[in-house]
Structures are given as structure tokens and as C-alpha cells.
Design a protein around this motif. Structure first.
Motif, PDB file in Angstrom:
ATOM      1  N   LEU A 127       0.845  -1.259   0.140  1.00 58.36           N
ATOM      2  CA  LEU A 127       0.038   0.036  -0.134  1.00 58.36           C
ATOM      3  C   LEU A 127       0.846   1.234  -0.133  1.00 58.36           C
ATOM      4  CD1 LEU A 127      -2.920   1.142   0.236  1.00 58.36           C
ATOM      5  CD2 LEU A 127      -2.746   1.346   2.532  1.00 58.36           C
ATOM      6  N   ALA A 128       1.869   1.298   0.549  1.00 56.85           N
ATOM      7  CA  ALA A 128       2.902   2.326   0.949  1.00 56.85           C
ATOM      8  C   ALA A 128       3.345   2.682  -0.671  1.00 56.85           C
ATOM      9  CB  ALA A 128       4.007   2.216   1.689  1.00 56.85           C
ATOM     10  N   ILE A 129       3.917   1.544  -1.162  1.00 56.22           N
ATOM     11  CA  ILE A 129       4.413   1.860  -2.515  1.00 56.22           C
ATOM     12  C   ILE A 129       3.216   2.194  -3.629  1.00 56.22           C
ATOM     13  CG2 ILE A 129       5.288   0.289  -4.677  1.00 56.22           C
ATOM     14  CD1 ILE A 129       6.562  -1.590  -2.646  1.00 56.22           C
ATOM     15  N   LEU A 130       2.415   1.615  -3.390  1.00 56.50           N
ATOM     16  CA  LEU A 130       1.087   2.094  -4.295  1.00 56.50           C
ATOM     17  C   LEU A 130       0.806   3.655  -4.111  1.00 56.50           C
ATOM     18  CD1 LEU A 130      -1.456   1.265  -6.110  1.00 56.50           C
ATOM     19  CD2 LEU A 130      -2.623   0.912  -4.286  1.00 56.50           C
ATOM     20  N   VAL A 131       0.434   3.996  -2.903  1.00 62.27           N
ATOM     21  CA  VAL A 131       0.377   5.403  -2.697  1.00 62.27           C
ATOM     22  C   VAL A 131       1.357   6.405  -3.062  1.00 62.27           C
ATOM     23  CG1 VAL A 131      -0.060   7.209  -0.828  1.00 62.27           C
ATOM     24  CG2 VAL A 131      -1.187   4.973  -0.684  1.00 62.27           C
ATOM     25  N   VAL A 132       2.535   6.252  -2.993  1.00 60.08           N
ATOM     26  CA  VAL A 132       3.781   7.072  -3.393  1.00 60.08           C
ATOM     27  C   VAL A 132       3.606   7.112  -4.966  1.00 60.08           C
ATOM     28  CG1 VAL A 132       6.187   7.572  -3.399  1.00 60.08           C
ATOM     29  CG2 VAL A 132       5.110   6.800  -1.125  1.00 60.08           C
ATOM     30  N   SER A 133       3.864   5.854  -5.342  1.00 60.92           N
ATOM     31  CA  SER A 133       3.705   5.759  -6.599  1.00 60.92           C
ATOM     32  C   SER A 133       2.787   6.343  -7.548  1.00 60.92           C
ATOM     33  CB  SER A 133       3.922   4.370  -7.414  1.00 60.92           C
ATOM     34  OG  SER A 133       5.076   3.791  -7.001  1.00 60.92           O
ATOM     35  N   THR A 134       1.599   6.344  -7.063  1.00 60.75           N
ATOM     36  CA  THR A 134       0.249   7.157  -7.519  1.00 60.75           C
ATOM     37  C   THR A 134       0.417   8.532  -7.275  1.00 60.75           C
ATOM     38  OG1 THR A 134      -1.144   5.097  -7.051  1.00 60.75           O
ATOM     39  CG2 THR A 134      -1.989   7.354  -7.397  1.00 60.75           C
ATOM     40  N   ILE A 135       1.001   9.192  -6.185  1.00 60.67           N
ATOM     41  CA  ILE A 135       1.225  10.423  -6.274  1.00 60.67           C
ATOM     42  C   ILE A 135       2.188  10.888  -7.369  1.00 60.67           C
ATOM     43  CG2 ILE A 135       2.086  12.250  -4.541  1.00 60.67           C
ATOM     44  CD1 ILE A 135       0.865  10.602  -2.469  1.00 60.67           C
ATOM     45  N   PHE A 136       3.214  10.378  -7.374  1.00 61.20           N
ATOM     46  CA  PHE A 136       4.224  10.572  -8.376  1.00 61.20           C
ATOM     47  C   PHE A 136       3.728  10.720  -9.915  1.00 61.20           C
ATOM     48  CE2 PHE A 136       7.275  10.569  -5.109  1.00 61.20           C
ATOM     49  CZ  PHE A 136       8.524  11.571  -5.674  1.00 61.20           C
ATOM     50  N   GLU A 137       2.628   9.665 -10.140  1.00 62.54           N
ATOM     51  CA  GLU A 137       2.305   9.797 -11.374  1.00 62.54           C
ATOM     52  C   GLU A 137       1.430  10.723 -11.768  1.00 62.54           C
ATOM     53  OE1 GLU A 137       2.763   7.748 -14.328  1.00 62.54           O
ATOM     54  OE2 GLU A 137       4.291   6.937 -12.961  1.00 62.54           O
ATOM     55  N   VAL A 138       0.603  11.084 -10.666  1.00 61.59           N
ATOM     56  CA  VAL A 138      -0.346  12.298 -10.821  1.00 61.59           C
ATOM     57  C   VAL A 138       0.213  13.633 -10.745  1.00 61.59           C
ATOM     58  CG1 VAL A 138      -2.152  13.516  -9.386  1.00 61.59           C
ATOM     59  CG2 VAL A 138      -2.434  10.939  -9.568  1.00 61.59           C
ATOM     60  N   ILE A 139       1.340  13.792 -10.137  1.00 65.25           N
ATOM     61  CA  ILE A 139       2.196  14.898 -10.287  1.00 65.25           C
ATOM     62  C   ILE A 139       2.533  15.123 -11.633  1.00 65.25           C
ATOM     63  CG2 ILE A 139       4.197  16.102  -9.542  1.00 65.25           C
ATOM     64  CD1 ILE A 139       3.647  15.153  -6.754  1.00 65.25           C
ATOM     65  N   LYS A 140       3.223  13.973 -12.230  1.00 63.35           N
ATOM     66  CA  LYS A 140       3.898  13.887 -13.630  1.00 63.35           C
ATOM     67  C   LYS A 140       2.811  14.267 -14.631  1.00 63.35           C
ATOM     68  CE  LYS A 140       5.030   9.975 -15.734  1.00 63.35           C
ATOM     69  NZ  LYS A 140       5.844   8.684 -15.971  1.00 63.35           N
ATOM     70  N   LYS A 141       1.624  13.849 -14.446  1.00 69.24           N
ATOM     71  CA  LYS A 141       0.448  14.161 -15.498  1.00 69.24           C
ATOM     72  C   LYS A 141      -0.193  15.499 -15.552  1.00 69.24           C
ATOM     73  CE  LYS A 141      -1.208   9.371 -16.264  1.00 69.24           C
ATOM     74  NZ  LYS A 141      -1.572   8.690 -17.172  1.00 69.24           N
ATOM     75  N   LEU A 142      -0.014  15.963 -14.291  1.00 68.99           N
ATOM     76  CA  LEU A 142      -0.471  17.541 -14.110  1.00 68.99           C
ATOM     77  C   LEU A 142       0.661  18.396 -14.532  1.00 68.99           C
ATOM     78  CD1 LEU A 142      -2.018  17.322 -10.370  1.00 68.99           C
ATOM     79  CD2 LEU A 142      -3.150  17.543 -12.874  1.00 68.99           C
ATOM     80  N   THR A 143       1.910  18.004 -14.289  1.00 77.47           N
ATOM     81  CA  THR A 143       3.120  18.779 -14.831  1.00 77.47           C
ATOM     82  C   THR A 143       2.967  18.793 -16.345  1.00 77.47           C
ATOM     83  OG1 THR A 143       3.970  18.080 -13.170  1.00 77.47           O
ATOM     84  CG2 THR A 143       5.538  18.984 -14.737  1.00 77.47           C
ATOM     85  N   TYR A 144       2.666  17.781 -17.125  1.00 76.63           N
ATOM     86  CA  TYR A 144       2.812  17.520 -18.365  1.00 76.63           C
ATOM     87  C   TYR A 144       1.485  18.237 -19.226  1.00 76.63           C
ATOM     88  CZ  TYR A 144       6.864  14.371 -18.468  1.00 76.63           C
ATOM     89  OH  TYR A 144       8.127  13.938 -18.128  1.00 76.63           O
ATOM     90  N   LYS A 145       0.620  18.325 -18.430  1.00 76.88           N
ATOM     91  CA  LYS A 145      -0.750  18.978 -19.060  1.00 76.88           C
ATOM     92  C   LYS A 145      -0.436  20.572 -19.040  1.00 76.88           C
ATOM     93  CE  LYS A 145      -4.462  15.682 -18.388  1.00 76.88           C
ATOM     94  NZ  LYS A 145      -5.714  15.656 -17.438  1.00 76.88           N
ATOM     95  N   SER A 146       0.311  20.801 -18.191  1.00 75.18           N
ATOM     96  CA  SER A 146       0.431  22.450 -17.793  1.00 75.18           C
ATOM     97  C   SER A 146       1.309  23.122 -18.906  1.00 75.18           C
ATOM     98  CB  SER A 146       1.066  22.792 -16.563  1.00 75.18           C
ATOM     99  OG  SER A 146       0.210  22.275 -15.607  1.00 75.18           O
TER     100      SER A 146
END
Length: 146
Positions: free
Chosen positions: A127-146
Motif C-alpha cells: 500500500l505504501a508503494i502504491l500510494v507514493v507511486s500514484t502520487i508521483f504519477e498524478v504529479i507527472k500527468k499534471l505537470t505535462y498538462k500544464s
């Protein structure tokens, strides 16, 4: 002093584990991943004083996953390299061993207790790996959209 020795042992074990996965071709990656593993184990030891065992594992693995994702971005390498080696000190090997021992001995009460504890630790790590990896993926997607 015992905690320092345990963290140093975790560092050395992670480097050895890096050789198994043939990361010795990139010694810098192996050393950085081992550093992440020893930091994670230090966090685990610190959190054991203040929180439950499951929470300590979750927080320690969150730090290792964050370290792995950050190191992967900085060094432009797969996060899996740093994550697998970094999580090595936190894997519940003793719990797996005692679970199998109680199973072979036919001690069903201790088996069930050990089994549920080991599964809980494993789920906490995942769960810890899932949460952190998901946060990083969301940040990456939000960064590329901007």
C-alpha cells in the motif's frame, strides 16, 4: 548504538542484494539504492517507538518509495531498481519463516496469528508503494498538462 549497527547492516545487505540483481554494473545505483534501504530501516526503527508495527512499516516503506521515485527522476533510471533493493530490509522474512514453521509443526493457532501478521505487513508495504507511486504519477500527468 544497536540501531546504527542495524542500519549499517541493512546498507551492506542491500549492496549485496544489488549484486544478485546485477546492479553492480552501475555501482552508483547500487549504493544509492542501499542508502535508501538503510534510511527506510532507520525510519522503521524510529517509528516503532511511537506507532504500531504496521504503521512503522507503512511509513518506512513510504520513505523508501519516495526516495526511489526521486532517485529515479534525478538519475534517469527505473524506479524499480531503487525500490526493490530499498525494500529489502523491510521484507518480513522472519514472519514468513515462522508462519511456515508453525504450519509444518501443525500449530494452527500460532500459524494463523503469524500468517495474518505477515500478510498485514506485506499489505502495508504494498500500500505504501502504491500510494507514493500514484502520487508521483498524478504529479507527472499534471505537470505535462500544464
Amino acid at each position: 548504538m544497536l540501531g546504527v549497527i542495524q542500519c549499517l547492516s541493512a546498507f551492506i545487505a542491500c549492496i549485496g542484494f544489488g549484486f544478485i540483481f546485477r546492479i553492480h554494473y552501475h555501482p552508483k545505483f547500487s549504493i544509492i539504492a542501499a542508502l535508501g534501504g538503510s534510511i527506510g530501516y532507520a525510519i522503521y526503527l524510529i517509528c516503532l517507538n511511537f506507532a504500531s508495527e504496521m504503521t512503522a512499516y507503512f511509513l518506512a516503506m513510504s520513505v523508501v518509495a519516495f526516495f526511489a521515485e526521486t532517485a529515479a527522476r534525478i538519475l534517469k533510471a527505473p524506479a524499480t531498481i531503487f525500490l526493490i533493493i530499498g525494500c529489502f530490509p523491510l521484507v518480513p522474512g522472519r514472519g514468513i519463516y515462522t508462519t511456515m514453521l508453525y504450519s509444518i509443526q501443525g500449530n494452527s493457532e500460532l500459524f494463523l496469528d503469524s500468517f495474518l501478521n505477515t500478510i498485514g505487513i506485506s499489505l502495508s508495504l504494498a500500500l505504501a508503494i502504491l500510494v507514493v507511486s500514484t502520487i508521483f504519477e498524478v504529479i507527472k500527468k499534471l505537470t505535462y498538462k500544464s
